[in-house]
Scaffold this active site. Structure first.
Site, PDB file in Angstrom:
ATOM      1  N   CYS A 107       4.761   6.847  22.357  1.00 33.27           N
ATOM      2  CA  CYS A 107       5.740   5.740  22.612  1.00 33.27           C
ATOM      3  C   CYS A 107       5.645   4.439  21.793  1.00 33.27           C
ATOM      4  O   CYS A 107       6.711   3.809  21.396  1.00 33.27           O
ATOM      5  CB  CYS A 107       5.587   5.410  23.995  1.00 33.27           C
ATOM      6  SG  CYS A 107       5.845   6.423  25.145  1.00 33.27           S
TER       7      CYS A 107
ATOM      8  N   THR B  70      10.894  -7.367 -12.187  1.00 32.38           N
ATOM      9  CA  THR B  70      10.186  -8.252 -12.349  1.00 32.38           C
ATOM     10  C   THR B  70       9.228  -8.452 -11.218  1.00 32.38           C
ATOM     11  O   THR B  70       9.402  -8.352  -9.970  1.00 32.38           O
ATOM     12  CB  THR B  70      11.336  -9.525 -11.880  1.00 32.38           C
ATOM     13  OG1 THR B  70      12.229  -9.430 -13.076  1.00 32.38           O
ATOM     14  CG2 THR B  70      10.557 -11.039 -12.249  1.00 32.38           C
TER      15      THR B  70
ATOM     16  N   GLY C  86       0.813  -1.179  -0.099  1.00 34.00           N
ATOM     17  CA  GLY C  86      -0.010   0.065  -0.085  1.00 34.00           C
ATOM     18  C   GLY C  86       0.935   1.379  -0.063  1.00 34.00           C
ATOM     19  O   GLY C  86       0.262   2.216  -0.721  1.00 34.00           O
ATOM     20  N   THR C  87       1.992   1.426   0.795  1.00 32.01           N
ATOM     21  CA  THR C  87       2.792   2.222   0.689  1.00 32.01           C
ATOM     22  C   THR C  87       3.343   2.651  -0.547  1.00 32.01           C
ATOM     23  O   THR C  87       3.339   3.759  -1.079  1.00 32.01           O
ATOM     24  CB  THR C  87       4.104   2.081   1.640  1.00 32.01           C
ATOM     25  OG1 THR C  87       3.356   2.120   2.855  1.00 32.01           O
ATOM     26  CG2 THR C  87       4.967   3.038   1.371  1.00 32.01           C
TER      27      THR C  87
END
Lengths: 396, 161
Positions: A326, A238, A72-73
């Protein structure tokens, strides 16, 4: 110990049928889809079959509009950078929402450094973009609007159709990041009215390392990866045949089962959404209450921090995630929660449950049983909680 | 591979000395909820030794483990010995902390030192202002939101924009 996985937004397990479909392409069918011999042919056929299945999942008539990517990125990077760079002679203004995934947000920031202008449209306290804000932000030099279909952290589904009407009137290319929705809720590019759409296979029980970008025929895009003529010259390299085949199989199954899956998950989600605030107290539900993803229940638990909650839940066999500073490598509170107007203090208590096919009512009951003592334990340790109690605002 | 060492997990799961002290001899508070961690230390001093230490912490697993470890390291020590506890020593005792947690969550030693300074101030053994320093590094910077030498707090300031 009982194990309950409620972090499906991070990754889904592979469906056994998907794994089976992938196996031949990890073994005997190892040819390169670009090769013009008996080894290449079956690999190419498998890739094209998967392309049809993905096109079918999102209602695209032409499978050639699908470009396979690695996740997705990559799809989002490709869309934002590729669509903007292809049109920069028309203008250099881009509009995105304030709650986009980092792959959209940071791609837009990169373009900003290259001289593009960026406008972030705000969201309301439920995380909803007002289409009128998009309309007001469009300038003569606006070349791209990108608003996510649904937010993966608070579950809010955005009014994509209404925004698409505006972008069509103003003739601006409109991309939507549908990674959180494709294969999860019905997604149809004709109904949405968008020009480009990102999706990822691991969100609907396909493998990691599989993604796709749909770009409407006629919309120009500049490749991110230059090289050979794979994917119609739009994405060289590829192909990852097993991953593509797996995503295709997962898409085929999702297209059939999507309604059944939703019907199964919505009651479990609502059980969490209604009962957790009631059993724990001082809990804020984040995101839109009705227009939200079927398997996503998100909260901010006051006076305590998300990572410590996550760790204590893990010690009882429950996997969740959090948007607290965090838990993020960036050590910043979630930009999504802050954009929705929550204070940093509240945003630190972010906790996110994302359901999957294998979850049952008893899993939710187990979580609801575990949460009160975990929250209480951390509150007893929290200086914010003792201040709150001392301030006489009452206990629970 | 787990992110945290066994020692960190032990102190996180079984934190020592959690709580508050009634009528403490010194109180020290560091951090803020914006960066995600906040610690309050309470001390009771007898014959120049830390007779009792309690803490309350809002924060991640590392922050809680650090607080617990600091309280254990300082318990019964003389003021001077306790003042020698540094974030590096705490991290070593905990068998390491993840890199990104070192600055943000390793505030226990500072919180303890602030409580000691508070005690010394009340005793008239320390002049005012001496307790003001960056909670993230050794610089004697004023308590501005951003420490110039180490730039701690800068990210947080950017967040507000």
């Amino acid at each position: 110990m009982r194990k309950v996985y409620l972090d499906h937004a991070a990754n889904n397990p592979l469906l056994p049928e998907v794994r089976e479909a992938m196996l031949p392409y990890l073994e005997d069918v190892f040819g390169n889809p670009s090769s013009l011999h008996d080894w290449g042919d079956p690999a190419r056929e498998a890739v094209e079959k998967a392309r049809e299945r993905i096109a079918n999942l999102i209602g695209a008539a032409d499978p050639e509009e699908i470009i396979f990517t690695a996740n997705g990125t990559e799809s989002n990077n490709f869309a934002i950078k590729g669509l903007a760079l292809a049109q920069q002679n028309k203008g250099k203004h881009i509009i995105i929402s304030a709650i986009e995934h980092f792959s959209v947000m940071n791609s837009a920031r990169t373009l900003e450094k290259m001289g593009f202008d960026l406008t972030l449209v705000p969201v309301d306290k439920f995380g909803v973009v007002n289409p009128e804000d998009v309309r007001k932000s469009i300038r003569p030099d606006t070349i791209l609007v990108s608003i996510m279909h649904a937010n993966g952290e608070v579950g809010t589904i955005e009014p994509i159709q209404a925004i698409a009407q505006i972008t069509r009137e103003r003739k601006v290319v409109f991309h939507t990041d549908a990674v959180a929705t494709c294969g999860v809720i019905p997604v149809n590019i004709k109904e949405l009215g968008v020009d480009a759409l990102s999706l990822a296979g691991n969100q609907f029980y396909g493998p990691k390392g599989s993604g796709a970008l749909w770009v409407r025929r006629g919309v120009r895009i500049i490749p991110l990866l230059d090289g050979g003529i794979q994917e119609g010259g739009r994405r060289a390299g590829t192909e990852d045949v097993p991953a593509i085949v797996g995503m295709g199989k997962a898409a085929e199954i999702a297209a059939k089962e999507i309604t059944v899956r939703m019907q199964k998950m919505i009651p479990l989600r609502d059980q969490l959404l209604t009962q957790l605030p009631a059993t724990v107290g001082h809990v804020v539900v984040t995101g839109h209450l009705l227009n939200r993803l079927p398997g996503l229940a998100s909260f901010c638990v006051e006076f305590i921090e998300g990572e410590s909650m996550l760790m204590l839940l893990n010690s009882q066999g429950i996997a969740v995630s959090s948007g607290s500073s965090c838990t993020s490598r960036a050590l910043k509170a979630s930009h999504v929660l802050i954009a929705m107007g929550l204070s940093h203090e509240i945003a630190q208590g972010s906790i996110l449950f994302t359901l999957g096919l294998e979850n049952e009512t008893s899993d939710i009951e187990y979580v609801l049983e575990a949460m009160p003592s975990i929250v209480d334990r951390l509150r007893q340790m929290s200086p914010l909680y003792s201040k709150f109690i001392k301030a006489g605002k009452g206990g629970q | 591979m787990p992110v945290y060492s066994d020692k960190v997990m032990d102190h996180f799961m079984h934190p020592r000395n959690v709580g508050e002290i009634e009528n403490p001899d010194g109180v020290g508070e560091v951090g803020n909820p914006v960066c995600g961690d906040m610690m309050t230390f309470y001390i009771k001093v007898k014959d120049h030794r830390l007779e009792d230490i309690k803490f309350k912490t809002f924060g991640c697993g590392a922050a809680i483990a650090v607080s617990s470890m600091v309280s254990e390291m300082a318990m019964g020590k003389s003021i001077e010995e306790a003042q020698k506890i540094t974030p590096e020593l705490v991290a070593r005792e905990l068998e390491g902390l993840p890199k990104q947690k070192f600055h943000c969550s390793n505030l226990g030693a500072q919180a303890l030192n602030k409580a000691i300074d508070d005690y010394l101030l009340k005793q008239g053994k320390l002049k005012a202002d001496a307790s003001k320093g960056c909670p993230f590094c050794d610089a004697d910077e004023q308590e501005s939101p951003i420490c110039a030498p180490c730039r701690a707090g800068q990210e947080t300031e950017e967040n507000k924009k």
